[in-house]
Each structure stands twice: as structure tokens, then as C-alpha cells.
Write an enzyme that holds these catalytic residues in place. Structure first.
Site, PDB file in Angstrom:
ATOM      1  CB  CYS A 113      54.301  40.447  36.422  1.00 21.35           C
ATOM      2  SG  CYS A 113      54.132  42.229  36.544  1.00 21.35           S
ATOM      3  CG  HIS A 252      52.343  38.612  40.004  1.00 21.77           C
ATOM      4  ND1 HIS A 252      53.437  39.288  40.514  1.00 21.77           N
ATOM      5  CD2 HIS A 252      51.693  39.479  39.183  1.00 21.77           C
ATOM      6  CE1 HIS A 252      53.449  40.511  40.005  1.00 21.77           C
ATOM      7  NE2 HIS A 252      52.405  40.651  39.202  1.00 21.77           N
ATOM      8  CG  ASN A 282      52.860  44.098  40.529  1.00 24.64           C
ATOM      9  OD1 ASN A 282      53.896  43.450  40.369  1.00 24.64           O
ATOM     10  ND2 ASN A 282      51.883  44.112  39.648  1.00 24.64           N
TER      11      ASN A 282
HETATM   12  O1  UT7 Z   1      51.377  42.573  37.251  1.00 26.62           O
HETATM   13  C1  UT7 Z   1      50.206  42.920  36.587  1.00 26.62           C
HETATM   14  C2  UT7 Z   1      49.907  44.329  36.945  1.00 26.62           C
HETATM   15  N1  UT7 Z   1      48.568  44.774  36.930  1.00 26.62           N
HETATM   16  C3  UT7 Z   1      47.582  44.382  37.749  1.00 26.62           C
HETATM   17  O2  UT7 Z   1      47.646  43.432  38.470  1.00 26.62           O
HETATM   18  C4  UT7 Z   1      46.348  45.241  37.715  1.00 26.62           C
HETATM   19  C5  UT7 Z   1      45.067  44.488  37.831  1.00 26.62           C
HETATM   20  N2  UT7 Z   1      43.983  45.422  38.103  1.00 26.62           N
HETATM   21  C6  UT7 Z   1      43.761  45.910  39.332  1.00 26.62           C
HETATM   22  O3  UT7 Z   1      44.446  45.572  40.284  1.00 26.62           O
HETATM   23  C7  UT7 Z   1      42.608  46.862  39.530  1.00 26.62           C
HETATM   24  O4  UT7 Z   1      41.868  46.950  38.341  1.00 26.62           O
HETATM   25  C8  UT7 Z   1      43.067  48.287  39.973  1.00 26.62           C
HETATM   26  C9  UT7 Z   1      43.581  48.250  41.403  1.00 26.62           C
HETATM   27  C10 UT7 Z   1      44.125  48.829  39.051  1.00 26.62           C
HETATM   28  C11 UT7 Z   1      41.880  49.253  39.944  1.00 26.62           C
HETATM   29  O5  UT7 Z   1      40.856  48.784  40.794  1.00 26.62           O
HETATM   30  P1  UT7 Z   1      39.350  48.722  40.304  1.00 26.62           P
HETATM   31  O6  UT7 Z   1      38.532  48.267  41.432  1.00 26.62           O
HETATM   32  O7  UT7 Z   1      39.332  47.906  39.037  1.00 26.62           O
HETATM   33  O8  UT7 Z   1      39.036  50.235  40.029  1.00 26.62           O
HETATM   34  P2  UT7 Z   1      38.587  50.957  38.664  1.00 26.62           P
HETATM   35  O9  UT7 Z   1      39.731  50.995  37.722  1.00 26.62           O
HETATM   36  O10 UT7 Z   1      37.317  50.325  38.198  1.00 26.62           O
HETATM   37  O11 UT7 Z   1      38.298  52.414  39.155  1.00 26.62           O
HETATM   38  C12 UT7 Z   1      37.232  52.715  40.078  1.00 26.62           C
HETATM   39  C13 UT7 Z   1      37.300  54.197  40.402  1.00 26.62           C
HETATM   40  C14 UT7 Z   1      37.434  55.087  39.172  1.00 26.62           C
HETATM   41  O12 UT7 Z   1      36.705  56.266  39.409  1.00 26.62           O
HETATM   42  P3  UT7 Z   1      35.239  56.461  38.787  1.00 26.62           P
HETATM   43  O13 UT7 Z   1      35.431  56.384  37.292  1.00 26.62           O
HETATM   44  O14 UT7 Z   1      34.414  55.326  39.321  1.00 26.62           O
HETATM   45  O15 UT7 Z   1      34.833  57.803  39.283  1.00 26.62           O
HETATM   46  C15 UT7 Z   1      38.908  55.434  39.133  1.00 26.62           C
HETATM   47  O16 UT7 Z   1      39.168  56.683  38.506  1.00 26.62           O
HETATM   48  O17 UT7 Z   1      38.464  54.457  41.202  1.00 26.62           O
HETATM   49  C16 UT7 Z   1      39.229  55.524  40.608  1.00 26.62           C
HETATM   50  N3  UT7 Z   1      40.628  55.315  40.929  1.00 26.62           N
HETATM   51  C17 UT7 Z   1      41.195  55.768  42.058  1.00 26.62           C
HETATM   52  N4  UT7 Z   1      40.696  56.459  43.093  1.00 26.62           N
HETATM   53  C18 UT7 Z   1      41.537  56.743  44.104  1.00 26.62           C
HETATM   54  C19 UT7 Z   1      41.556  54.664  40.199  1.00 26.62           C
HETATM   55  N5  UT7 Z   1      42.754  54.668  40.848  1.00 26.62           N
HETATM   56  C20 UT7 Z   1      42.544  55.348  42.001  1.00 26.62           C
HETATM   57  C21 UT7 Z   1      43.372  55.691  43.085  1.00 26.62           C
HETATM   58  N6  UT7 Z   1      42.833  56.378  44.117  1.00 26.62           N
HETATM   59  N7  UT7 Z   1      44.673  55.332  43.142  1.00 26.62           N
END
Ligand code: UT7
Length: 334
Positions: A113, A252, A282
Site C-alpha cells: 500500500c 492512505h 482500501n
Molecule cells: O493497507 C493496510 C491494510 N490493512 C489495514 O489497514 C488493516 C488495519 N486494521 C483494521 O482496519 C482493523 O483491525 C479491522 C477493520 C481489520 C478489524 O477491526 P477491529 O476493530 O480491530 O476488530 P477485531 O479484529 O478486533 O475484531 C472484533 C470482532 C471479532 O469477533 P470477536 O472475537 O470479538 O467475537 C472478529 O471476529 O469482530 C469480528 N469481525 C467481524 N465481524 C463482522 C472481524 N471481521 C468482521 C466482519 N464482520 N467483517
């Protein structure tokens, strides 16, 4: 006399097909509410059957060439930032070079990215050293080709698109400062494992889904909110400027929560931070030039504006560039 690089042309391209959060709800266990509140994304564009990264790059670059008022034969360097090339080789840059009829060296840069900022750095370096007079710099990705649409942790985030700028040598400074960085020890946080020399594309690789993007979202988030302010400050310092001097920050477009955290950490007013992540998601290396072109074509950039472009990505990589905008406002169609 010192030679500087200025942006004299810009263009971008988004594929037509819109993928909404509602549609993703039918593919994986997710909801519009979760995606919007955790990422700020409402919809993204995805490539059509048969469309490749080089097609996105070619469309963006041909607009940039026209906006600079030059022809393909006037360009003496082409650098394409991409991590989803058409194929392992030839490079996507060589494919674009052929499609547009350029007659110059052409190569790809893979910094995920951060690819556009890395490519911009290469172009600026070539111009400042006198090795090129006009460089075409492209950021292009069709990352959805490498996304597992059964993995809800990644498939809601990414879209496809490309943006391009023309850099020209001149007496007045346009690109004021660039700062790049990398930390390969974080490589496991975000990767596509199979398809290279370490893990060729075998049946086993496909069965274990190693051909898709995997990511530790929490760790990448933590890295991003540190790397973006740090890179921005380094590029500002190299330019002899401070955050207060900036008219725009173009980060970004990965996640609205990352952008908000960065705003607070840098102490930059919300109305000076560009975001359209809700409409594009993204788009990886396409993200920053797509955002810059949206800012420009919507009439919000004026000559003399000071703009910081800043990205982060797999590698891990990061980079920022501070530019003085020199292009006249776009002519509005009646
Ligand atoms: O160019 C670089 C590319 N990457 C990035 O920029 C990614 C940077 N990271 C992020 O943007 C965030 O970490 C995410 C958007 C990927 C995830 O958000 P988060 O607030 O960090 O969520 P999390 O990973 O802590 O997950 C929270 C909960 C989990 O469930 P439990 O374990 O609390 O029951 C996940 O399984 O949300 C769940 N979850 C979802 N639920 C519904 C993860 N993805 C999804 C989804 N829909 N798509």
C-alpha cells in the site's frame, strides 16, 4: 541551479462494478453496521472479468498524460507501484508502456500500500539527479484478485483502482520532501504467501488458501497509527515545514478509524484531512493518487497549497511526501 520535481498532470481510474456492504452480507457473516462502524467503508469497486491491474493503470495514466498536456513520447521514465501485478513477469509497467506507446524505461515497485510513495520517490530522485525530465508515476492494484471472499476479516476492506501523476523537472520546488521506511520483521502481519519462489502455486497451496491475503488486523492498525504520524513529521521536517503549514493531509485510505486517530495524533483539523474511504475502500497502491485526484477534480486544491501524502502497508513499509501543489484548478464542464 537545483532541479526540482513538480506534479504537472494527474488522473485516476475506478472499475465500474460497485460491491456494497449489503452484497458482502450475502457472502460472509458480516453486517453493514459492523463494516461501517469499524472501517467507515460503505462500498468499493472491483475489477470486471478479464480486467487486470495494467488496465486500471493504463486508464489512470492516459488521463494524467492528457491533463499534463503532453504525449506518451514525452515521458522518459515509468514507475508503477503495485503488489498485484498482471503476472510475475513481465512487469506491469512494461505492459502499460506497450499499451500506451511509451518509449522509456519502465519498472514496477512492490511496497504494497506504500507503493505509490515509493514510486514517487524513485521518480523524484531521477528528476533531481537529471536522469529524467518527465516521469510517469502510477499506483495501481487489483487486490481483490487475491482476497478470500469467505474470510470476513479481509474481504470487507479492499477494493480496486489506480491513480497516476506526471512529474516534470523545473526550477520551482513541487515535491518538497520525501521520507520512506521499512521494517521487514513485520512481514508476517500482512501477506500473500503462495505464488512466489518460497511457496509456488501448488494444489496444496490452493487447498490451504495460501494464495490469499492474510492479515493480523489489530497489529496492522497499531502499526499504522504510529507509522503515519512519524512519516508525516519526517517528510515535513525534510521540507522545513510543520503540521500547521499544511492545507491538506491525504492519508492512505484504509480505515476511517485509522484516519481519525492520525488526525488527533498530528493535531490537524478534521476539515484538512481528505477521506473518501466510504466510497472506495482500501485500494492499496492506488489509494493515495486516487484520493489526490478526487481532491483535485472536486476543486478543493489550489495552486500554492501544501499537501502531505502518507501511506503504510505490508512489508512493513511506510512513506510520506510533502508537495506544493502547482496545477491550476480543473476547468468545470458546463
Ligand atoms: O493497507 C493496510 C491494510 N490493512 C489495514 O489497514 C488493516 C488495519 N486494521 C483494521 O482496519 C482493523 O483491525 C479491522 C477493520 C481489520 C478489524 O477491526 P477491529 O476493530 O480491530 O476488530 P477485531 O479484529 O478486533 O475484531 C472484533 C470482532 C471479532 O469477533 P470477536 O472475537 O470479538 O467475537 C472478529 O471476529 O469482530 C469480528 N469481525 C467481524 N465481524 C463482522 C472481524 N471481521 C468482521 C466482519 N464482520 N467483517
Amino acid at each position: 541551479m537545483t532541479t526540482h520535481a513538480q506534479i504537472t498532470g494527474i488522473g485516476s481510474y475506478l472499475p465500474q462494478r460497485v460491491l456494497t456492504n449489503a452484497e458482502l452480507e450475502t457472502l460472509v457473516d458480516t453486517s453493514d453496521e459492523w463494516i461501517l462502524s469499524r472501517t467507515g467503508i460503505r462500498e468499493r469497486r472491483i475489477v470486471a472479468e478479464g480486467q487486470a491491474t495494467s488496465d486500471l493503470a493504463t486508464a489512470a495514466l492516459s488521463t494524467a498524460i492528457a491533463s499534463a498536456g503532453i504525449g506518451p513520447g514525452d515521458i522518459d521514465l515509468l514507475v508503477v507501484g503495485t503488489s498485484s501485478p498482471d503476472m510475475i513477469f513481465p512487469s506491469t509497467a512494461c505492459i502499460v508502456q506497450d499499451l500506451l506507446g511509451l518509449a522509456c524505461p519502465a519498472y514496477d515497485v512492490n511496497a504494497a500500500c506504500s507503493g505509490f510513495i515509493y514510486a514517487l520517490h524513485a521518480g523524484v530522485t531521477a528528476i533531481e539527479s537529471g536522469r529524467a525530465k518527465r516521469a510517469a508515476i502510477v499506483g495501481a492494484d487489483a487486490l481483490t484478485r487475491h482476497i478470500d471472499f469467505t474470510d470476513r476479516t479481509t474481504c470487507v476492506l479492499f477494493g480496486d483502482g489506480a491513480g497516476a501523476v506526471i512529474l516534470e523537472a523545473g526550477e520551482n520546488a513541487g515535491v518538497l520532501g520525501v521520507a520512506l521506511g521499512a521494517d521487514g520483521s513485520g512481514g508476517d502481519l500482512l501477506k500473500v504467501q503462495a505464488g512466489g519462489s518460497a511457496h509456488p502455486m501448488t494444489h496444496e497451496a490452493l487447498d490451504t488458501r495460501k494464495n490469499f491475503v492474510t492479515m493480523n488486523g489489530n497489529e496492522v492498525f497499531r502499526f499504522a497509527v504510529k507509522a503515519i504520524p512519524r512519516a508525516t513529521m519526517e517528510a515535513l521536517e525534510a521540507s522545513g515545514l510543520t503540521v500547521a503549514d499544511l492545507d491538506w493531509l491525504v492519508p492512505h485510505q484504509a480505515n476511517q478509524r485509522i484516519i481519525q486517530t492520525v488526525e488527533q495524533r498530528l493535531g490537524i483539523p478534521h476539515d484538512r484531512v481528505f477521506s473518501h474511504v466510504d466510497r472506495v475502500g482500501n485500494t492499496s497502491a492506488g489509494s493515495i493518487p486516487l484520493a489526490l485526484d478526487d481532491l483535485y477534480t472536486s476543486g478543493r486544491l489550489s495552486p500554492g497549497n501544501l499537501v502531505a501524502l502518507v501511506g503504510f502497508g505490508a512489508g512493513l513499509t511506510w512513506g510520506a511526501a510533502v508537495i506544493r501543489w502547482t496545477m491550476a484548478r480543473p476547468i468545470k464542464e458546463a
